[in-house]
Design an enzyme around this catalytic site. Sequence first.
Site, short mmCIF file in Angstrom:
data_model
loop_
_atom_site.label_atom_id
_atom_site.label_comp_id
_atom_site.label_asym_id
_atom_site.label_seq_id
_atom_site.Cartn_x
_atom_site.Cartn_y
_atom_site.Cartn_z
N LYS A 27 0.82 -1.20 0.00
CA LYS A 27 0.00 0.00 0.00
C LYS A 27 0.86 1.26 0.00
O LYS A 27 0.41 2.34 -0.31
CB LYS A 27 -0.87 0.02 1.26
CG LYS A 27 -1.78 -1.18 1.41
CD LYS A 27 -2.39 -1.17 2.83
CE LYS A 27 -2.75 -2.54 3.24
NZ LYS A 27 -3.15 -2.58 4.67
N GLY A 28 2.13 1.10 0.35
CA GLY A 28 2.97 2.26 0.62
C GLY A 28 3.16 3.21 -0.55
O GLY A 28 3.40 4.40 -0.36
N GLU A 65 7.61 2.17 -6.24
CA GLU A 65 7.72 1.78 -4.82
C GLU A 65 7.83 3.02 -3.94
O GLU A 65 8.31 4.07 -4.37
CB GLU A 65 9.01 0.96 -4.64
CG GLU A 65 8.79 -0.53 -4.45
CD GLU A 65 8.25 -0.88 -3.07
OE1 GLU A 65 7.39 -0.16 -2.54
OE2 GLU A 65 8.71 -1.88 -2.52
N ASP A 66 7.43 2.88 -2.68
CA ASP A 66 7.63 3.97 -1.73
C ASP A 66 9.11 4.11 -1.37
O ASP A 66 9.69 5.18 -1.45
CB ASP A 66 6.78 3.77 -0.46
CG ASP A 66 6.88 2.36 0.13
OD1 ASP A 66 7.65 1.53 -0.39
OD2 ASP A 66 6.18 2.09 1.13
N ASP A 75 14.69 -0.56 0.54
CA ASP A 75 15.44 -0.74 1.78
C ASP A 75 16.46 -1.86 1.55
O ASP A 75 17.51 -1.64 0.95
CB ASP A 75 14.42 -1.06 2.88
CG ASP A 75 15.04 -1.19 4.26
OD1 ASP A 75 16.17 -0.74 4.44
OD2 ASP A 75 14.40 -1.75 5.17
N LYS A 95 17.01 4.00 0.52
CA LYS A 95 17.85 3.86 1.71
C LYS A 95 19.20 3.32 1.28
O LYS A 95 19.28 2.24 0.70
CB LYS A 95 17.21 2.86 2.70
CG LYS A 95 16.35 3.52 3.74
CD LYS A 95 15.95 2.52 4.83
CE LYS A 95 14.86 3.15 5.70
NZ LYS A 95 14.30 2.19 6.65
N PHE A 122 14.16 4.60 10.67
CA PHE A 122 12.80 4.16 10.37
C PHE A 122 11.95 5.39 10.09
O PHE A 122 11.85 6.30 10.91
CB PHE A 122 12.21 3.33 11.53
CG PHE A 122 10.90 2.73 11.14
CD1 PHE A 122 10.84 1.69 10.22
CD2 PHE A 122 9.71 3.24 11.64
CE1 PHE A 122 9.63 1.15 9.82
CE2 PHE A 122 8.49 2.71 11.25
CZ PHE A 122 8.45 1.67 10.34
N ASP A 163 4.30 3.42 6.66
CA ASP A 163 3.49 3.20 7.85
C ASP A 163 4.29 2.77 9.06
O ASP A 163 5.40 2.24 8.95
CB ASP A 163 2.45 2.11 7.57
CG ASP A 163 3.10 0.72 7.43
OD1 ASP A 163 4.00 0.59 6.58
OD2 ASP A 163 2.73 -0.20 8.17
N ARG A 168 0.34 6.50 7.22
CA ARG A 168 0.60 6.64 5.78
C ARG A 168 0.07 7.98 5.29
O ARG A 168 0.48 8.48 4.25
CB ARG A 168 -0.11 5.53 5.00
CG ARG A 168 0.37 4.12 5.33
CD ARG A 168 -0.24 3.14 4.32
NE ARG A 168 -0.18 1.76 4.75
CZ ARG A 168 0.87 0.95 4.56
NH1 ARG A 168 1.93 1.39 3.95
NH2 ARG A 168 0.84 -0.30 4.97
#
Length: 188
Positions: free
Chosen positions: A48-49, A104-105, A108, A136, A157, A164, A170
């Site tokens: 959902k990000g 993508e959000d 990582d 990241k 983080f 989220d 979000r």
Amino acid sequence: MSSKKHLLAKKILFSNRDIEEGTRKLASVINQDYSNLKEDVVLVGVLKGAIPFFSLLLKYIDFECIIDFCKVESFNGQAKATGKPILKTDIESDISGKHVIVIEDIVDAGYTLEFLISHFKDLGAKTIKTAALLNKLETRKVNIDPDYHVFDVESHFLIGFGLDYKEKLRNLDYIAICDVDKLKIWDK
Ligand code: IMP
Ligand code: MG
């Protein structure tokens, strides 16, 4: 910032304005790269990000495109990647012979992108590129970088603009470092 919604925002890294500007610039690069292609282009948002970034980017994309979504679970709202993404919902479109851009959000460890690139290859995509709002830098576990990204970030983080904590936050319109010292108060 009196609402509990803002309680965990320790430091705002990118304001809504920064995100708007950065995304608009990125879209103009993507527009140039995809302007003269014969085949269809499919933008795939990773739920959902990616929702806020996806819709913002889409606003500035000026070539014809199909949009679709998939859902991958890898993070479970916790501050640690599990390493094994699970495809919860696949795309609906036939992407065979088409150009796919995965949206993508944040990248990582890179497991999610690695998994999706291999999945969309199997489905016959002609080309696959990846675009992320955030990259990241220090936490990558596999040798994959997004083809396009807006901001590099360190290994905090982060919350907001799609990211989220326990499925919430979000809907912050900025990106902030999460205040882990306040998690206990917030969780109550
Ligand atoms: P990767 O597979 O390790 O690259 O993880 C990517 C996914 O982990 C992203 O799509 C996010 O859903 C989640 N994620 C990574 N870092 C953060 C963060 O700082 N806050 C919230 N979610 C994150
Ligand atoms: Mg995600």
